[in-house]
Enzyme design. Sequence first.
Site, mmCIF file in Angstrom:
data_model
loop_
_atom_site.group_PDB
_atom_site.id
_atom_site.type_symbol
_atom_site.label_atom_id
_atom_site.label_comp_id
_atom_site.label_asym_id
_atom_site.label_seq_id
_atom_site.Cartn_x
_atom_site.Cartn_y
_atom_site.Cartn_z
ATOM 1 N N HIS A 4 0.804 -1.231 0.000
ATOM 2 C CA HIS A 4 0.000 0.000 0.000
ATOM 3 C C HIS A 4 0.834 1.277 0.000
ATOM 4 O O HIS A 4 0.280 2.373 0.026
ATOM 5 C CB HIS A 4 -0.943 0.012 1.205
ATOM 6 N N GLY A 20 -4.844 11.219 10.105
ATOM 7 C CA GLY A 20 -5.777 10.314 9.438
ATOM 8 C C GLY A 20 -5.998 10.725 7.985
ATOM 9 O O GLY A 20 -6.013 9.897 7.076
ATOM 10 N N ARG A 24 -4.355 16.242 5.026
ATOM 11 C CA ARG A 24 -3.714 16.835 6.209
ATOM 12 C C ARG A 24 -2.206 16.527 6.169
ATOM 13 O O ARG A 24 -1.382 17.350 6.567
ATOM 14 C CB ARG A 24 -4.351 16.265 7.489
ATOM 15 N N ARG A 43 -3.793 4.810 -3.676
ATOM 16 C CA ARG A 43 -5.103 5.047 -3.055
ATOM 17 C C ARG A 43 -5.275 6.483 -2.548
ATOM 18 O O ARG A 43 -6.086 6.740 -1.645
ATOM 19 C CB ARG A 43 -5.344 4.076 -1.885
ATOM 20 N N ARG A 87 0.906 9.799 15.951
ATOM 21 C CA ARG A 87 -0.384 10.129 15.325
ATOM 22 C C ARG A 87 -0.816 11.520 15.759
ATOM 23 O O ARG A 87 -0.731 11.870 16.952
ATOM 24 C CB ARG A 87 -1.426 9.089 15.731
ATOM 25 N N GLU A 179 -11.681 8.620 19.382
ATOM 26 C CA GLU A 179 -11.134 8.741 18.032
ATOM 27 C C GLU A 179 -11.199 7.342 17.423
ATOM 28 O O GLU A 179 -11.975 6.528 17.910
ATOM 29 C CB GLU A 179 -9.719 9.355 18.065
ATOM 30 N N MET A 180 -10.437 7.049 16.361
ATOM 31 C CA MET A 180 -10.705 5.764 15.694
ATOM 32 C C MET A 180 -9.467 4.955 15.291
ATOM 33 O O MET A 180 -9.596 3.983 14.556
ATOM 34 C CB MET A 180 -11.589 6.007 14.455
ATOM 35 N N GLU A 181 -8.284 5.305 15.775
ATOM 36 C CA GLU A 181 -7.079 4.626 15.269
ATOM 37 C C GLU A 181 -6.050 4.179 16.309
ATOM 38 O O GLU A 181 -5.283 3.238 16.082
ATOM 39 C CB GLU A 181 -6.338 5.541 14.258
ATOM 40 N N ASP A 204 -14.870 18.058 18.652
ATOM 41 C CA ASP A 204 -16.308 18.029 18.937
ATOM 42 C C ASP A 204 -16.526 17.453 20.327
ATOM 43 O O ASP A 204 -15.587 16.913 20.917
ATOM 44 C CB ASP A 204 -17.071 17.224 17.882
#
Length: 232
Positions: A4, A20, A24, A43, A87, A179-181, A204
Site C-alpha cells: 500500500h 488520518g 492533512r 489510493r 499520530r 477517536e478511531m485509530e 467536537d
Amino acid sequence: MAVHIGAKKDEIAESVLMPGDPLRAKWIAETFLENAVCYNQIRGMLGYTGYYQGKRISVQGSGMGIPSAMIYCNELISEYGVKQIIRVGSAGSYQTNVVLNDIVLAMAASTTSGINNTRFVNADYSPTASFALFDKAVRFATENNIPFNAGNVLSADEFYEADPDSYKIWAKYGVLCVEMETAGLYTIAAKYGVDALTILTISDSLVTGERLTPEEKETSFFKMMEIALAVA
Ligand code: ADE
C-alpha cells in the site's frame, strides 16, 4: 515497494507523523517541512519526507479506522524500518472538563474493536503509548506553557454510534475522548518494539454537541503540531 506504500526503501524517515486525512499529510508537509518530497500516492494516501529543523521526518496519512491505520503502521515498520510513529488527529470529548481545542495525550487506548480480543484469544490487551515519547511530549508542553490533558482514550470502530448515550459508560470510567485509530497503532508498535504516541485535538463534544468548523480545526491543529514536531 510495499503493498500500500509505493516508496523505495530509503525514501521514508525513521520518525513518522501520522494524520488520518491524507490531505492533512500534504498540509503538514507543505506547512512545516523543508524540501518535502511526496513518496506515496497509492489510493490517494499521501506520504511525504522532508526536514524539520534539520531532522529528516516523514508524514503519512493513515485513513480512517483501526484496519486502515494498522495497514500503514505495519508497512512503515516492517518494510521501511520506521522506529517511531506519532499520530496527530482529532477527537470527540467524553468529559465536561475536556473542551473544544483542548489537547489530549493518549496514554492508553481502549477500544470497541475486536482486534485484540481475537489476537489474545478472548483476553484483553491494553494498547499503551511509548513512555519515552509521552514523557518528551509532557516535558515540551509543560516547558512551553501549552495546556494538555493526558489519559485513556477510546478507539471506536463506529463514528455514528447506534446509541447516542453509549459514550457514558466510557466517560464514567475516565476515558477522555473518542477517536478511531490509536488502539491499532499502539498494538502494532508494541508487536514490533517501536515507539508510538497519539496527540489529539478536541474537535467536537459528545457531552455538549458542539463541533469546530473546518477553519477552526485547521487553527487548532497548530498547537498540536508544535508538540508533535518537538517529539519527532
Ligand atoms: N474524531 C473526531 N471526533 C470524533 C468522534 N466524535 N468520534 C470518533 N472519532 C472522532
